[in-house]
Design a protein around this motif. Structure first.
Motif, PDB file in Angstrom:
ATOM      1  N   ALA A 230       0.530  -1.033   0.221  1.00  0.00           N
ATOM      2  CA  ALA A 230      -0.178  -0.231   0.307  1.00  0.00           C
ATOM      3  C   ALA A 230       0.879   1.382  -0.107  1.00  0.00           C
ATOM      4  CB  ALA A 230      -1.140  -0.452   1.115  1.00  0.00           C
ATOM      5  N   LEU A 290      -4.259   3.136   6.204  1.00  0.00           N
ATOM      6  CA  LEU A 290      -3.469   2.428   6.116  1.00  0.00           C
ATOM      7  C   LEU A 290      -3.392   1.220   6.909  1.00  0.00           C
ATOM      8  CD1 LEU A 290      -0.496   2.609   3.999  1.00  0.00           C
ATOM      9  CD2 LEU A 290       0.604   2.458   6.124  1.00  0.00           C
ATOM     10  N   ARG A 297      -6.536  -6.512   3.833  1.00  0.00           N
ATOM     11  CA  ARG A 297      -5.472  -7.171   2.405  1.00  0.00           C
ATOM     12  C   ARG A 297      -5.226  -8.774   3.233  1.00  0.00           C
ATOM     13  NH1 ARG A 297      -3.089 -10.035  -1.218  1.00  0.00           N
ATOM     14  NH2 ARG A 297      -1.553  -8.709  -2.424  1.00  0.00           N
TER      15      ARG A 297
END
Ligand SMILES: Nc1ncnc2c1ncn2[C@@H]1O[C@H](COP(=O)(O)OP(=O)(O)OP(=O)(O)O)[C@@H](O)[C@H]1O
Ligand SMILES: [Mg+2]
Length: 299
Positions: A230, A290, A297
């Protein structure tokens, strides 16, 4: 003629993996071809993607001696090819004179007083196993040096005026790296096979963490790989390389972190982002967001 002569691309992939380097298909193919065709391999890519490590691991895998030439602005033949050991020549001269003898000039310009730098060492190398010549960060050297290097890489020979031409018995395995602070000239590129190393994707980076930082718990390693993925999308001045990923995971594990959380990421940002502007950008984007995305994820 490599002792571990790879017959397939997969041999290369496995050979490097045995030494903890995980190459993707593209890189493994380039290395395979560079070995098979005896051509230098030029590797470009952003900082910390594993360019230099390729040469180190190749040396370990093939058993060849690693000869490393670190380039910098103003590098010249004396640092790259050879130099006469002036102080030893002088000592020899004095010793002979003190003994009442006479020095023959040839004696002073013999192998004994020759300091072989990496390029000469690479062509003068004896034995069946070729050395691995790493010409690191070629973009830092100037044009003249590049032209000069091209000559050596074309002929596998170096001329030492006092001794004659030294020619390689077996061509060395040559890896050149560049961070692309300027473009490498076409003539040199033409001589080489070329490969751009991208940042690893999530799965590969996780696999790299598993081999390079085995002490890091798996859930944390997954979070870290996802967070780094990211971070690299945030258009930072210096996106984190693999080396930073490893450092960060180890730092977090040292702090006893089990999973990423906003506060821990905030206080450890310095292990992964080395520019204040990049840290500010990440904070402006939101560390919480974040972390949330990364944890989702990695699940
Ligand atoms: N594919 C990989 N498999 C295993 N480890 C890797 C891989 N890529 C990078 N690494 C790790 O990342 C570290 C940094 O790699 P390396 O120094 O080769 O990067 P680099 O591209 O030469 O960076 P720089 O441009 O800053 O010189 C290595 O020491 C190694 O631990
Ligand atoms: Mg490097």
């Amino acid at each position: 003629m490599v002792r571990t002569a790879p017959r397939t691309v997969d041999d290369v992939r496995r050979g490097l993996a045995a030494h903890d380097y995980l190459a993707d298909e593209g890189l493994a193919t380039s290395i395979f071809l560079a070995l098979a065709l005896e051509r230098p391999l030029l590797l470009e890519g952003e900082a910390g993607v594993g360019k230099t490590e390729v040469a180190k691991v190749l040396a370990r895998w093939t058993g060849g001696e690693l000869l490393r030439l670190q380039c910098y602005e103003g590098i010249d033949a004396a640092q790259a090819v050879y130099e006469w050991d002036y102080s030893r020549q002088l000592l020899h001269l004095r010793a002979v004179e003190a003994g009442g003898g006479e020095v023959v000039e040839d004696e002073l310009y013999s192998d004994r007083f020759l300091v072989k730098r990496p390029l000469l060492a690479a062509v003068a190398h004896e034995g069946d196993v070729p050395p691995v010549l790493l010409v690191d960060e070629i973009d830092r050297a100037d044009d003249e040096f590049e032209a000069f290097l091209l000559e050596i890489l074309s002929d596998w020979a170096v001329s030492v005026p006092e001794l004659g031409v030294v020619r390689a018995e077996v061509p060395p395995i040559v890896v050149l790296t560049s961070n692309r602070t300027r473009d490498v000239h076409d003539a040199l590129k033409r001589r080489c096979l070329y490969h751009w190393i991208p940042h690893p994707d999530f799965e590969r980076e996780l696999a790299i963490l598993r081999v390079r930082a085995p002490g890091v718990p798996d859930a944390l390693a997954r979070d870290v790989a996802a967070a780094v993925e990211a971070l690299r999308r945030l258009e930072l001045y210096k996106p984190p390389g693999v080396a930073e990923t490893i450092d960060w995971a180890q730092a977090l594990a040292t702090l006893g972190t089990a999973r990423l959380d906003e506060k821990t990421v905030d206080v450890t940002l310095g292990t992964i982002l080395k520019y204040r502007e990049d840290q500010e950008r990440v904070r402006a984007h939101g560390v919480g967001a974040l972390v949330e995305a990364a944890v989702a994820r990695s699940a």
